[in-house]
Every structure is written in C-alpha cells, then in structure tokens.
Motif scaffolding. Sequence first.
Motif, short mmCIF file in Angstrom:
data_model
loop_
_atom_site.label_atom_id
_atom_site.label_comp_id
_atom_site.label_asym_id
_atom_site.label_seq_id
_atom_site.Cartn_x
_atom_site.Cartn_y
_atom_site.Cartn_z
N ILE A 25 1.26 -0.65 -4.77
CA ILE A 25 1.21 -1.45 -6.68
C ILE A 25 0.80 -0.56 -7.15
O ILE A 25 -0.72 -0.18 -7.32
N ALA A 26 1.79 -0.48 -9.01
CA ALA A 26 0.29 0.04 -9.67
C ALA A 26 1.03 -0.21 -10.53
O ALA A 26 1.53 -1.22 -11.02
N HIS B 9 -6.07 -8.17 -3.23
CA HIS B 9 -6.48 -6.51 -2.18
C HIS B 9 -7.41 -6.93 -1.50
O HIS B 9 -7.11 -7.06 0.04
N GLN B 10 -8.57 -7.26 -1.92
CA GLN B 10 -9.53 -8.04 -0.85
C GLN B 10 -8.78 -9.15 -0.26
O GLN B 10 -9.31 -9.28 1.02
N ASP B 11 -7.80 -10.06 -0.92
CA ASP B 11 -7.63 -11.82 -0.14
C ASP B 11 -6.66 -10.73 1.45
O ASP B 11 -6.34 -11.27 2.57
N GLN B 12 -6.53 -9.92 1.57
CA GLN B 12 -5.17 -8.85 2.05
C GLN B 12 -5.58 -8.35 2.90
O GLN B 12 -4.81 -7.28 3.66
N GLY B 13 -6.69 -7.75 2.99
CA GLY B 13 -7.45 -6.96 2.99
C GLY B 13 -6.95 -5.17 3.24
O GLY B 13 -6.51 -4.51 3.72
N VAL B 14 -6.16 -5.39 2.35
CA VAL B 14 -5.78 -4.17 1.49
C VAL B 14 -6.61 -2.80 1.09
O VAL B 14 -7.56 -3.83 -0.85
N LEU B 15 -6.50 -1.63 0.72
CA LEU B 15 -7.38 -0.64 0.17
C LEU B 15 -6.75 -0.21 -1.31
O LEU B 15 -5.86 -0.77 -1.03
N VAL B 16 -7.68 -0.19 -2.26
CA VAL B 16 -7.33 -0.67 -3.55
C VAL B 16 -6.55 1.62 -4.11
O VAL B 16 -8.05 2.13 -3.98
N ASN B 17 -5.99 1.99 -4.27
CA ASN B 17 -5.09 3.28 -4.85
C ASN B 17 -5.55 2.77 -5.74
O ASN B 17 -4.36 2.98 -6.69
N ARG B 18 -6.11 3.55 -6.99
CA ARG B 18 -6.14 3.16 -8.26
C ARG B 18 -5.47 4.47 -8.95
O ARG B 18 -5.10 4.74 -10.30
N ASP B 19 -5.05 5.53 -7.66
CA ASP B 19 -4.52 6.32 -8.53
C ASP B 19 -3.24 6.41 -8.82
O ASP B 19 -2.16 7.17 -9.15
N LEU B 20 -2.85 5.38 -8.83
CA LEU B 20 -1.36 4.97 -8.08
C LEU B 20 -0.92 4.27 -9.50
O LEU B 20 -0.07 3.97 -10.38
N TRP B 21 -2.14 3.83 -10.31
CA TRP B 21 -2.30 2.86 -11.45
C TRP B 21 -2.09 4.15 -12.91
O TRP B 21 -2.62 5.03 -12.46
N VAL B 22 -1.66 3.21 -13.96
CA VAL B 22 -1.19 4.22 -14.76
C VAL B 22 -2.36 3.38 -16.17
O VAL B 22 -1.66 1.94 -16.73
N GLU B 23 -3.24 3.64 -16.54
CA GLU B 23 -4.39 2.82 -17.55
C GLU B 23 -4.18 3.42 -19.15
O GLU B 23 -5.13 3.32 -19.36
N PRO C 155 5.86 8.92 -5.26
CA PRO C 155 6.83 8.27 -4.67
C PRO C 155 6.94 6.85 -3.76
O PRO C 155 8.04 6.02 -3.27
N GLN C 156 5.25 6.63 -3.56
CA GLN C 156 4.96 5.56 -1.92
C GLN C 156 4.90 4.48 -3.14
O GLN C 156 4.94 3.24 -2.59
N PRO D 12 15.81 -4.67 -8.21
CA PRO D 12 14.69 -4.41 -7.29
C PRO D 12 14.50 -3.66 -6.20
O PRO D 12 13.53 -3.59 -5.63
N GLU D 13 15.88 -3.32 -5.54
CA GLU D 13 16.53 -2.93 -4.80
C GLU D 13 14.98 -1.45 -4.30
O GLU D 13 14.81 -1.64 -2.91
N ASP D 14 15.14 -0.64 -4.97
CA ASP D 14 14.48 0.49 -4.88
C ASP D 14 12.72 0.23 -6.02
O ASP D 14 11.65 0.69 -5.05
N LEU D 15 13.03 -0.58 -7.05
CA LEU D 15 11.22 -0.42 -6.80
C LEU D 15 11.07 -2.47 -7.96
O LEU D 15 12.29 -2.89 -8.43
#
Length: 388
Positions: A221-222, A245-259, A289-290, A317-320
């Motif tokens: 998720i970006a 992310h912590q709730d779901q045990g998913v690592l945060v990848n802030r490279d995916l974000w645009v700030e 693309p992920q 929403p099919e692709d994104l």
Amino acid sequence: MLTLGKDSASKPMYERIFEALRERIEGQQYKVGERVPSEKELCDEFGVSRITTKKALEMLANEQFIVRQPGRGSFVTGMVQEEPNKLAHLVSTRDQDRKLLIGLVITNFSDMYGTELLYGMEEASREHDCFLVLRRSFGIPEQEEQCIRELLELGVDGLIIFPAQGEYFSEEILKLVIHKVPFVMIDRYLKGIPASSISTDNVAAAREGTNFLFSLGHQNIAFLTQPPANTTPIEERIEGILEAHQDQGVLVNRDLWVESLLSTLPNVFDAEAKLHDVETLVNHLQKYPQITALFAAEFPIALLAEQAAERLGLRIPEDLSILCFDNPQTMENCRITHLKQSQFEMGKTAFEMVLQNMQNAESAAVKRIILPALLVKGKSTSTAKGKT
C-alpha cells in the motif's frame, strides 16, 4: 559569547546561561516567535554539557520566556515589547450592547474540504446570536498573521484558526496565547502551544482505512501525501498507518510511499504543479509495480492518483484500489472509498469552544477534542489482484 558580572561566578552554570539568554530576549536580540539556540548550539557556545544547557532552557520555559517544541526547538514567547495586554484590550473593550463577533482564519475551503466546517460555524453563530467574520490565508504564513491582526483590529471577541500547513510557527498565534485572547485551533494543533483545538481522530481513522485495505488482501500500500513535516494531521495519519501495519504483522515499506506532492497545498495555484505531481505518480507506479492500493491523504490527491492510473492503463479498482480522506460526492453515489470527517460538527463545536473560552479567558482550560471519522465504501476499492 557569555558575558558575566562579578557576582555571577558563584552561580551554577545553567543559571548563568539562563540569565544570559533572558537578557538577550529582553533586549530583543531574539524576538517573539524566533528560535533561540538549541541545546547543542549552547553547548558549543558556552563549553558546557548538554544537561546544563537543557536545564537553562527548561528554566526559560518555566518562566514563560520560551515554548519548547519537540523536534523543532525553542521559541520566544514571553517578553513582547508592546503595550501590556494590547491584544487582550482589543478584545475586552467591545461595545457591550452589540452582538459577539467571532473571527475565522482558514487556509481555504471548497466542496472537497472546508465548506461543511463553515456550515457548522454558521449554524452555531445563529444559535448563539453572534456574527462570524471570515478571512482566508491560502496557507501563506505572512497572510495568516495579517488576517489575525486585521480581525483583532476589527474588534472580534474571539478567533477560530485553521493554521497554515507545514513547519511555520506563527508569531501572532504566540501573542494570542501570551495575552490570553480566546481562540481555538481547528483541524490541527501546534506542538508546544497551550491552545484549545478540535480535529479528527486521524490516528484511528488512518488505522481503520489501512486495515480495511489489508482485509481486501492488499499488502503493498502506497501512502500519498504532501510533505508531512510538522503538519499534525498528516503526522497522525502516518502514525495510524504504521499502527495498522503492526496490527497485521506487515513490515512497512516507505519506499512505496510518495511524500512530496505539492499541487494540493492551499498556496499553490500553478497548473503545472498538478501535471508535475501526476507525472511523479506515473513514474512511481512504474517503478513499483507491486503496489495494489493507494491511500491518499486527501481527496484532491486521490484525483491525481486516478489520472496517473489512467495514463498507465490501470483499471480502478480491478488493478489498483484507491482510498482517501474526505469526498464531496454523496454517500449514495460514492465513487472513491473514503474516511468522512465530521466537518459540520467540528465547525459547530469550535465556535462553541471559543464562546466558552471567552467566559473565562484568564483561566480557561486548554482542551483538545478529537472526533471520529466514518469509513464510506465506494467503487474505488476491491479485493487485491490474485486474492479470492
């Protein structure tokens, strides 16, 4: 450099530094709203430890010469060189027979965000038989200060302020605090400033929105936002996303974000800026693309994301999937899934908070009210590709 008198040698070093800084403030070497040297800068200047300079700054804060903001520094508040309580005098000398006058300083407003705030304030002003006077700052710090001064000169009895975005620390807001002028911050608050505020529970809302995307199977998720530095709603939304992310045990990848998106800021009027932001998003989606879902900090950014997806031939929403805060569309015909803020209630409550503060301006308690947001499911989100 530190200048010491004959009788100062026996005093602890932190007290001598405190006195030196106090003299500089009283002599207007550091003016109201300006930053004083940091702990480290004082260490270098006076050749002492950080513990010593920290204690000196704490003494200044205790004496109300400065306010301290975590991550930003310490700013002068206390020794304003003007007529004593001049601002408070402007508020207190109104004609007792006229209706109360409340001033509003807002960055800007539109159907996307802000109009419902005004409706809430307007209803409160009618219920309490008051007048509301509006000034827009467009997010420009200097214009915000001018708006505050103009409203005080007009004779308003209290203020509602939607502060300019970003790191700016307004000298005029500091003066309001010092002179105990009744005012309330709306949508955000300034760290270290003892002022009442009302806003959305951005942490809980962003957490709910992100967990909703996780429930649809989205892992990459970006988050799309303007620069978040010291803009409390954005900082809180980031906090909520991290908690999800912590709730779901998913690592945060802030490279995916645009700030770094700028075109939706209230002081940006350049069409080229929107084209630049869309191009930024196009390049980002090509690079990563992920990404299967975009969480936009606000509705206008979601519109930029739609344009970028269209450029790349990605179906929503099919692709994104796209989710954002706020949406001017009706809930019955909602295209973009969003977190709906209680703008009407926020505006109405802010007005009533100012009236309450006016009743006892000298000892009014500082309140921070947060309101929940409602997740409204639209047509822009669906199960992640490859998930059943």
